[in-house]
Design an enzyme around this catalytic site. Structure first.
Site, PDB file in Angstrom:
ATOM      1  N   LYS A   1       0.807  -1.226   0.000  1.00 28.39           N
ATOM      2  CA  LYS A   1       0.000   0.000   0.000  1.00 28.39           C
ATOM      3  C   LYS A   1       0.836   1.270   0.000  1.00 28.39           C
ATOM      4  CE  LYS A   1      -4.365  -1.792   1.402  1.00 28.39           C
ATOM      5  NZ  LYS A   1      -5.648  -1.580   2.012  1.00 28.39           N
TER       6      LYS A   1
ATOM      7  N   LYS B   1      -4.368  -9.719  -6.160  1.00 33.47           N
ATOM      8  CA  LYS B   1      -5.652 -10.113  -5.555  1.00 33.47           C
ATOM      9  C   LYS B   1      -6.747  -9.109  -5.901  1.00 33.47           C
ATOM     10  CE  LYS B   1      -5.918  -7.897  -1.088  1.00 33.47           C
ATOM     11  NZ  LYS B   1      -6.982  -7.823  -0.159  1.00 33.47           N
TER      12      LYS B   1
ATOM     13  N   LYS C   1     -10.687  -4.065  -2.875  1.00 34.50           N
ATOM     14  CA  LYS C   1     -11.661  -2.979  -2.841  1.00 34.50           C
ATOM     15  C   LYS C   1     -11.054  -1.685  -3.318  1.00 34.50           C
ATOM     16  CE  LYS C   1     -13.770  -3.950   1.452  1.00 34.50           C
ATOM     17  NZ  LYS C   1     -12.664  -3.604   2.339  1.00 34.50           N
TER      18      LYS C   1
HETATM   19  P1  ATP Z   1      -8.545  -3.010   0.556  1.00 31.11           P
HETATM   20  O1  ATP Z   1      -8.320  -3.126  -0.916  1.00 31.11           O
HETATM   21  O2  ATP Z   1      -9.154  -1.703   0.983  1.00 31.11           O
HETATM   22  O3  ATP Z   1      -7.367  -3.455   1.379  1.00 31.11           O
HETATM   23  P2  ATP Z   1      -9.714  -5.580   0.667  1.00 31.11           P
HETATM   24  O4  ATP Z   1     -10.441  -5.855  -0.597  1.00 31.11           O
HETATM   25  O5  ATP Z   1      -8.380  -6.230   0.841  1.00 31.11           O
HETATM   26  O6  ATP Z   1      -9.675  -4.034   0.890  1.00 31.11           O
HETATM   27  P3  ATP Z   1     -10.486  -5.914   3.405  1.00 31.11           P
HETATM   28  O7  ATP Z   1     -11.513  -5.101   4.065  1.00 31.11           O
HETATM   29  O8  ATP Z   1      -9.071  -5.539   3.655  1.00 31.11           O
HETATM   30  O9  ATP Z   1     -10.676  -5.987   1.827  1.00 31.11           O
HETATM   31  O10 ATP Z   1     -10.689  -7.444   3.785  1.00 31.11           O
HETATM   32  C1  ATP Z   1     -11.864  -8.046   4.274  1.00 31.11           C
HETATM   33  C2  ATP Z   1     -11.683  -9.557   4.267  1.00 31.11           C
HETATM   34  O11 ATP Z   1     -11.673 -10.033   2.907  1.00 31.11           O
HETATM   35  C3  ATP Z   1     -10.349 -10.020   4.866  1.00 31.11           C
HETATM   36  O12 ATP Z   1     -10.569 -11.186   5.653  1.00 31.11           O
HETATM   37  C4  ATP Z   1      -9.499 -10.360   3.674  1.00 31.11           C
HETATM   38  O13 ATP Z   1      -8.565 -11.380   3.970  1.00 31.11           O
HETATM   39  C5  ATP Z   1     -10.532 -10.858   2.686  1.00 31.11           C
HETATM   40  N1  ATP Z   1     -10.106 -10.631   1.297  1.00 31.11           N
HETATM   41  C6  ATP Z   1      -9.793  -9.432   0.733  1.00 31.11           C
HETATM   42  N2  ATP Z   1      -9.468  -9.587  -0.568  1.00 31.11           N
HETATM   43  C7  ATP Z   1      -9.578 -10.913  -0.833  1.00 31.11           C
HETATM   44  C8  ATP Z   1      -9.380 -11.711  -2.005  1.00 31.11           C
HETATM   45  N3  ATP Z   1      -9.031 -11.148  -3.165  1.00 31.11           N
HETATM   46  N4  ATP Z   1      -9.584 -13.041  -1.921  1.00 31.11           N
HETATM   47  C9  ATP Z   1      -9.958 -13.615  -0.748  1.00 31.11           C
HETATM   48  N5  ATP Z   1     -10.157 -12.924   0.401  1.00 31.11           N
HETATM   49  C10 ATP Z   1      -9.981 -11.599   0.372  1.00 31.11           C
END
Ligand code: ATP
Ligand code: LTN
Length: 331
Positions: free
Chosen positions: A111, A192, A195
């Site tokens: 990040k 991955k 969001k």
């Molecule tokens: P950001 O991009 O803002 O970091 P994020 O998409 O990684 O957001 P989080 O709120 O950080 O989402 O994560 C919420 C949950 O979703 C966590 O348990 C994380 O491990 C899971 N998660 C996030 N992205 C993935 C993915 N691509 N595949 C599987 N699990 C995921």
């Protein structure tokens, strides 16, 4: 009953990776465990947020959690900033983890790599996450694979604090389900699905309508090998589609490869499975969205329940560290 705790950031809309890697396990787990789930808005402000959008997405995320099946009568769903103990314990844990530990965190490296501005909070973020988990005497933290390192740091922080100051925290462990633990971006299958960093065409949002889902999956990047194999190194795009189809239908991705010999049919079945998975969520969300007052009322009650648990743990931590009683909040 063992307690589970997990958090999700209101940093943008929820995507298929969040659902398959985390949320659906939370839903199943609420019947098995004493489950606590948190919308972690304090984590979201480690990067700049528009205030009106943050407020709206905090409420919207709560409604989405309920739409995917978390039931506030069965588990506790609350907003992190409603419980002050999170920031308070985060400080003690910043003083417990080391600079070197934090510097090794992959999420920080990712990040901060291309950011113009890197806040100190982005760096100390894992200490706040550790506070979230430790405040609730958590036994198990169900997360996607990307959070493994943060939960290991949380364990280390609890162990170090307990050995310095005496037994104060329960030492938690993570639980990473195999299927769907790492859903990749459809346009960039070596990153991955995310969001905040996601490419719009490579990310399936939970509220995408069926034509959008079909279009994104039809256009997913594959390769020119022309064979359906589960091989995340040489065929990351195809493997991602197999993973998604497997997680959405409850079958191991590696078993599915034998059933397909064309990318077109794999994509068609994958799209059908995702549409079937997301349709009921979209419907429930529309009902909840129509009555924001109802969700806000629930959040007020759950903040009280969460504060009860968190303030007890915080009291133990204050005493263990040696702070003098006498604060104007009754300590
Ligand atoms: P950001 O991009 O803002 O970091 P994020 O998409 O990684 O957001 P989080 O709120 O950080 O989402 O994560 C919420 C949950 O979703 C966590 O348990 C994380 O491990 C899971 N998660 C996030 N992205 C993935 C993915 N691509 N595949 C599987 N699990 C995921
Ligand atoms: N850092 C996590 C979100 C998160 C979390 C938590 C997960 C904040 N606090 C406590 C589990 C337990 C993320 O980025 N997914």
């Amino acid at each position: 009953m063992p307690r589970v705790f997990s958090g999700i950031q209101p940093s943008g809309d929820v995507h298929l990776g969040n659902l398959l890697g985390a949320l659906r396990h939370w839903v199943a787990g609420q019947w098995e465990w004493d489950a606590v789930h948190c919308v972690v808005d304090l984590h979201a402000v480690t990067v700049p947020q528009d205030p009106a959008e943050l407020r709206a997405s905090t409420l919207r995320l709560t409604q989405l959690l309920m739409a995917v099946g978390l039931d506030p009568e069965v588990c506790l769903i609350f907003v992190q900033s409603h419980v002050r103990e999170h920031t308070e314990l985060a400080w003690l844990l910043q003083c417990t983890v080391s600079f070197g530990d934090l510097r090794r965190m992959n999420q920080f490296k990712e990040k901060s790599a291309d950011a113009d501005f890197v806040s100190a909070g982005l760096f100390t973020y894992p200490a706040l996450q550790a506070a979230d988990v430790l405040l609730y005497d958590t036994d198990i933290v169900p997360v996607g694979d990307d959070q493994r390192q943060h939960i290991e740091l949380t364990r280390d922080a609890a162990i170090r604090f307990n050995s310095r100051y005496g037994d104060t925290f329960v030492v938690p462990r993570h639980r990473i389900a195999e299927a769907g633990a790492r859903v990749m971006d459809l346009q960039n299958p070596t990153s991955k699905m995310s969001k905040s960093a996601g490419e719009a065409p490579g990310t399936i949002w939970l509220l995408d309508d069926p034509p959008a889902i079909e279009r994104k999956i039809r256009r997913a990047v594959t390769d020119s090998l022309g064979q359906v194999r589960y091989d995340t190194v040489n065929q990351p795009g195809v493997s991602n589609l197999l993973d998604i189809l497997g997680a959405a239908t409850g079958r191991p991705a590696a078993d599915l490869e034998e059933e397909y010999d064309s990318y077109g049919t794999l994509k068609g079945d994958c799209a059908d499975a995702v549409v079937a998975l997301l349709e009921p969520i979209r419907r429930r969300f529309a009902e909840l969205e129509a009555d924001p007052g109802h969700t806000q009322g629930l959040l007020r009650q759950s903040a009280e329940r969460a504060t009860e648990i968190a303030s007890r743990t915080m009291g133990r931590a204050r005493e263990a560290v040696g702070f003098l009683p006498g604060g104007n909040w009754g300590w």
